[in-house]
Design a protein around this motif. Structure first.
Motif, PDB file in Angstrom:
ATOM      1  N   ALA A  80       0.794  -1.167   0.047  1.00  0.00           N
ATOM      2  CA  ALA A  80       0.055  -0.091   0.029  1.00  0.00           C
ATOM      3  C   ALA A  80       0.821   1.387   0.090  1.00  0.00           C
ATOM      4  O   ALA A  80       0.616   2.292  -0.643  1.00  0.00           O
ATOM      5  CB  ALA A  80      -0.985   0.103   1.302  1.00  0.00           C
ATOM      6  N   HIS A  81       1.991   1.297   0.839  1.00  0.00           N
ATOM      7  CA  HIS A  81       2.741   2.406   0.855  1.00  0.00           C
ATOM      8  C   HIS A  81       3.659   2.428  -0.472  1.00  0.00           C
ATOM      9  O   HIS A  81       4.127   3.775  -0.892  1.00  0.00           O
ATOM     10  CB  HIS A  81       3.694   2.405   1.934  1.00  0.00           C
ATOM     11  CG  HIS A  81       3.112   3.052   3.315  1.00  0.00           C
ATOM     12  ND1 HIS A  81       2.113   2.227   3.999  1.00  0.00           N
ATOM     13  CD2 HIS A  81       2.932   4.092   3.828  1.00  0.00           C
ATOM     14  CE1 HIS A  81       1.465   2.751   4.941  1.00  0.00           C
ATOM     15  NE2 HIS A  81       2.162   4.053   4.856  1.00  0.00           N
ATOM     16  N   ARG A  82       4.062   1.399  -0.902  1.00  0.00           N
ATOM     17  CA  ARG A  82       4.785   1.561  -2.430  1.00  0.00           C
ATOM     18  C   ARG A  82       3.990   2.545  -3.192  1.00  0.00           C
ATOM     19  O   ARG A  82       4.410   3.400  -3.839  1.00  0.00           O
ATOM     20  CB  ARG A  82       5.069   0.239  -2.702  1.00  0.00           C
ATOM     21  CG  ARG A  82       6.329  -0.543  -2.327  1.00  0.00           C
ATOM     22  CD  ARG A  82       6.744  -1.638  -3.086  1.00  0.00           C
ATOM     23  NE  ARG A  82       7.659  -2.298  -2.369  1.00  0.00           N
ATOM     24  CZ  ARG A  82       8.969  -2.163  -2.350  1.00  0.00           C
ATOM     25  NH1 ARG A  82       9.418  -0.922  -3.000  1.00  0.00           N
ATOM     26  NH2 ARG A  82       9.968  -2.711  -1.599  1.00  0.00           N
ATOM     27  N   GLY A  83       2.534   1.726  -3.500  1.00  0.00           N
ATOM     28  CA  GLY A  83       1.678   2.512  -4.424  1.00  0.00           C
ATOM     29  C   GLY A  83       1.350   4.122  -4.263  1.00  0.00           C
ATOM     30  O   GLY A  83       1.424   4.867  -5.147  1.00  0.00           O
ATOM     31  N   TRP A  84       1.327   4.218  -2.597  1.00  0.00           N
ATOM     32  CA  TRP A  84       1.067   5.427  -2.319  1.00  0.00           C
ATOM     33  C   TRP A  84       2.033   6.573  -2.644  1.00  0.00           C
ATOM     34  O   TRP A  84       2.140   7.742  -3.222  1.00  0.00           O
ATOM     35  CB  TRP A  84       1.001   5.624  -0.897  1.00  0.00           C
ATOM     36  CG  TRP A  84       0.477   6.908  -0.311  1.00  0.00           C
ATOM     37  CD1 TRP A  84      -0.536   7.690  -0.604  1.00  0.00           C
ATOM     38  CD2 TRP A  84       0.983   7.666   0.888  1.00  0.00           C
ATOM     39  NE1 TRP A  84      -0.633   8.959   0.245  1.00  0.00           N
ATOM     40  CE2 TRP A  84       0.382   8.765   1.291  1.00  0.00           C
ATOM     41  CE3 TRP A  84       2.279   7.276   1.669  1.00  0.00           C
ATOM     42  CZ2 TRP A  84       0.716   9.703   2.266  1.00  0.00           C
ATOM     43  CZ3 TRP A  84       2.447   8.320   2.569  1.00  0.00           C
ATOM     44  CH2 TRP A  84       1.797   9.524   2.784  1.00  0.00           C
ATOM     45  N   LEU A  85       3.520   5.843  -2.442  1.00  0.00           N
ATOM     46  CA  LEU A  85       4.907   6.765  -2.664  1.00  0.00           C
ATOM     47  C   LEU A  85       4.910   6.940  -4.271  1.00  0.00           C
ATOM     48  O   LEU A  85       5.162   7.969  -4.556  1.00  0.00           O
ATOM     49  CB  LEU A  85       6.175   6.017  -2.128  1.00  0.00           C
ATOM     50  CG  LEU A  85       6.379   6.159  -0.641  1.00  0.00           C
ATOM     51  CD1 LEU A  85       7.382   5.021  -0.154  1.00  0.00           C
ATOM     52  CD2 LEU A  85       6.389   7.538  -0.079  1.00  0.00           C
ATOM     53  N   GLN A  86       4.284   6.010  -4.990  1.00  0.00           N
ATOM     54  CA  GLN A  86       4.391   6.528  -6.293  1.00  0.00           C
ATOM     55  C   GLN A  86       3.371   7.403  -6.728  1.00  0.00           C
ATOM     56  O   GLN A  86       3.561   8.266  -7.632  1.00  0.00           O
ATOM     57  CB  GLN A  86       3.859   5.153  -7.411  1.00  0.00           C
ATOM     58  CG  GLN A  86       4.125   5.135  -8.805  1.00  0.00           C
ATOM     59  CD  GLN A  86       5.325   5.550  -9.303  1.00  0.00           C
ATOM     60  OE1 GLN A  86       6.546   4.991  -8.952  1.00  0.00           O
ATOM     61  NE2 GLN A  86       5.330   7.006  -9.884  1.00  0.00           N
ATOM     62  N   GLN A  87       2.186   7.375  -5.891  1.00  0.00           N
ATOM     63  CA  GLN A  87       1.087   8.440  -6.353  1.00  0.00           C
ATOM     64  C   GLN A  87       1.567   9.853  -5.950  1.00  0.00           C
ATOM     65  O   GLN A  87       1.489  10.925  -6.650  1.00  0.00           O
ATOM     66  CB  GLN A  87      -0.113   8.266  -5.636  1.00  0.00           C
ATOM     67  CG  GLN A  87      -1.042   6.928  -6.033  1.00  0.00           C
ATOM     68  CD  GLN A  87      -2.018   6.708  -5.228  1.00  0.00           C
ATOM     69  OE1 GLN A  87      -2.117   7.070  -3.922  1.00  0.00           O
ATOM     70  NE2 GLN A  87      -3.143   6.000  -5.796  1.00  0.00           N
ATOM     71  N   LEU A  88       2.523   9.855  -4.966  1.00  0.00           N
ATOM     72  CA  LEU A  88       3.072  11.024  -4.339  1.00  0.00           C
ATOM     73  C   LEU A  88       4.181  11.499  -5.489  1.00  0.00           C
ATOM     74  O   LEU A  88       3.996  12.905  -5.618  1.00  0.00           O
ATOM     75  CB  LEU A  88       3.794  11.014  -2.842  1.00  0.00           C
ATOM     76  CG  LEU A  88       2.778  10.780  -1.628  1.00  0.00           C
ATOM     77  CD1 LEU A  88       3.501  10.405  -0.576  1.00  0.00           C
ATOM     78  CD2 LEU A  88       2.165  12.242  -1.638  1.00  0.00           C
ATOM     79  N   SER A  89       5.010  10.586  -5.871  1.00  0.00           N
ATOM     80  CA  SER A  89       5.973  11.033  -7.010  1.00  0.00           C
ATOM     81  C   SER A  89       5.198  11.680  -7.979  1.00  0.00           C
ATOM     82  O   SER A  89       5.540  12.736  -8.529  1.00  0.00           O
ATOM     83  CB  SER A  89       6.791  10.027  -7.167  1.00  0.00           C
ATOM     84  OG  SER A  89       7.583  10.133  -8.010  1.00  0.00           O
ATOM     85  N   ARG A 114      -3.852   8.473   3.863  1.00  0.00           N
ATOM     86  CA  ARG A 114      -4.102   6.918   4.705  1.00  0.00           C
ATOM     87  C   ARG A 114      -4.043   5.842   3.581  1.00  0.00           C
ATOM     88  O   ARG A 114      -4.921   5.176   3.266  1.00  0.00           O
ATOM     89  CB  ARG A 114      -5.413   6.839   5.404  1.00  0.00           C
ATOM     90  CG  ARG A 114      -5.430   7.971   6.618  1.00  0.00           C
ATOM     91  CD  ARG A 114      -4.777   7.439   7.683  1.00  0.00           C
ATOM     92  NE  ARG A 114      -4.861   8.310   8.699  1.00  0.00           N
ATOM     93  CZ  ARG A 114      -4.159   8.363   9.791  1.00  0.00           C
ATOM     94  NH1 ARG A 114      -3.241   7.625   9.893  1.00  0.00           N
ATOM     95  NH2 ARG A 114      -4.282   9.481  10.544  1.00  0.00           N
ATOM     96  N   PRO A 115      -2.723   5.514   3.213  1.00  0.00           N
ATOM     97  CA  PRO A 115      -2.783   4.207   2.240  1.00  0.00           C
ATOM     98  C   PRO A 115      -2.915   2.800   2.549  1.00  0.00           C
ATOM     99  O   PRO A 115      -3.188   2.037   1.922  1.00  0.00           O
ATOM    100  CB  PRO A 115      -1.070   4.521   1.753  1.00  0.00           C
ATOM    101  CG  PRO A 115      -0.541   5.129   2.925  1.00  0.00           C
ATOM    102  CD  PRO A 115      -1.449   5.796   3.570  1.00  0.00           C
ATOM    103  N   ALA A 116      -2.883   2.736   4.103  1.00  0.00           N
ATOM    104  CA  ALA A 116      -3.101   1.198   4.748  1.00  0.00           C
ATOM    105  C   ALA A 116      -3.626   1.502   6.264  1.00  0.00           C
ATOM    106  O   ALA A 116      -2.976   1.833   6.964  1.00  0.00           O
ATOM    107  CB  ALA A 116      -1.788   0.585   4.856  1.00  0.00           C
ATOM    108  N   ARG A 117      -5.014   1.549   6.230  1.00  0.00           N
ATOM    109  CA  ARG A 117      -5.489   1.600   7.545  1.00  0.00           C
ATOM    110  C   ARG A 117      -5.184   0.143   8.537  1.00  0.00           C
ATOM    111  O   ARG A 117      -5.303  -0.682   7.794  1.00  0.00           O
ATOM    112  CB  ARG A 117      -6.987   1.638   7.365  1.00  0.00           C
ATOM    113  CG  ARG A 117      -7.342   3.051   6.609  1.00  0.00           C
ATOM    114  CD  ARG A 117      -8.716   3.344   7.137  1.00  0.00           C
ATOM    115  NE  ARG A 117      -9.107   4.708   6.234  1.00  0.00           N
ATOM    116  CZ  ARG A 117      -9.031   5.725   6.667  1.00  0.00           C
ATOM    117  NH1 ARG A 117      -8.264   5.892   7.996  1.00  0.00           N
ATOM    118  NH2 ARG A 117      -9.307   6.890   6.047  1.00  0.00           N
ATOM    119  N   GLY A 118      -5.087   0.592   9.468  1.00  0.00           N
ATOM    120  CA  GLY A 118      -4.882  -0.354  10.457  1.00  0.00           C
ATOM    121  C   GLY A 118      -3.336  -0.509  11.057  1.00  0.00           C
ATOM    122  O   GLY A 118      -3.041  -1.472  11.802  1.00  0.00           O
TER     123      GLY A 118
END
Length: 131
Positions: free
Chosen positions: A23-32, A47-51
């Motif tokens: 989830a964070h890899r995908g979020w970091l790509q979105q951020l980039s 919030r890329p990964a709730r929990g």
């Protein structure tokens, strides 16, 4: 990732770590993409990964209280603080202002992802994570 290849059997808690990492890899790509101006004018949700905040409580006590887990939690906090700073900069001065924090944001994200790998390796080896 090469680090995962050493894990013969995914330990309890390892599935959540893999989910959070993906989830964070995908979020970091979105951020980039956002910072490059190739995605949208607005930053992706925070919030890329709730929990994730609850997950460390389920780790074995020795690992949860060990250096590896503490560092992962610190890296997670730095990542989200860097994101908040980029969003605030964007609100105040647009995308150009948000780009000033790009390196810190993406670097902290990579540290967090690598830390999750180390945590799963420690779980799989039955270690305390104090190394």
């Amino acid at each position: 990732d090469p680090a995962w290849s050493r894990v013969r059997e995914l330990p309890a808690g390892g599935h959540m770590a893999m989910f959070v990492q993906a989830a964070h890899r995908g979020w970091l790509q979105q951020l980039s993409d956002w910072l490059d101006g190739s995605d949208s004018d607005a930053p992706p949700p925070a919030r890329p990964a709730r929990g994730f905040g609850r997950w460390p409580a389920d780790l074995p006590t020795a690992l949860r209280e060990g250096q590896t887990a503490r560092q992962v939690w610190m890296d997670y906090q730095v990542l989200h603080q860097s994101f908040a700073a980029a969003v605030a900069a964007h609100a105040a001065g647009g995308l150009t202002a948000a780009r000033a924090g790009r390196e810190a944001l993406l670097t902290s994200g990579q540290r967090f992802i690598e830390g999750l790998e180390q945590l799963v390796l420690a779980l799989s080896e039955g270690e305390s994570g104090r190394a």
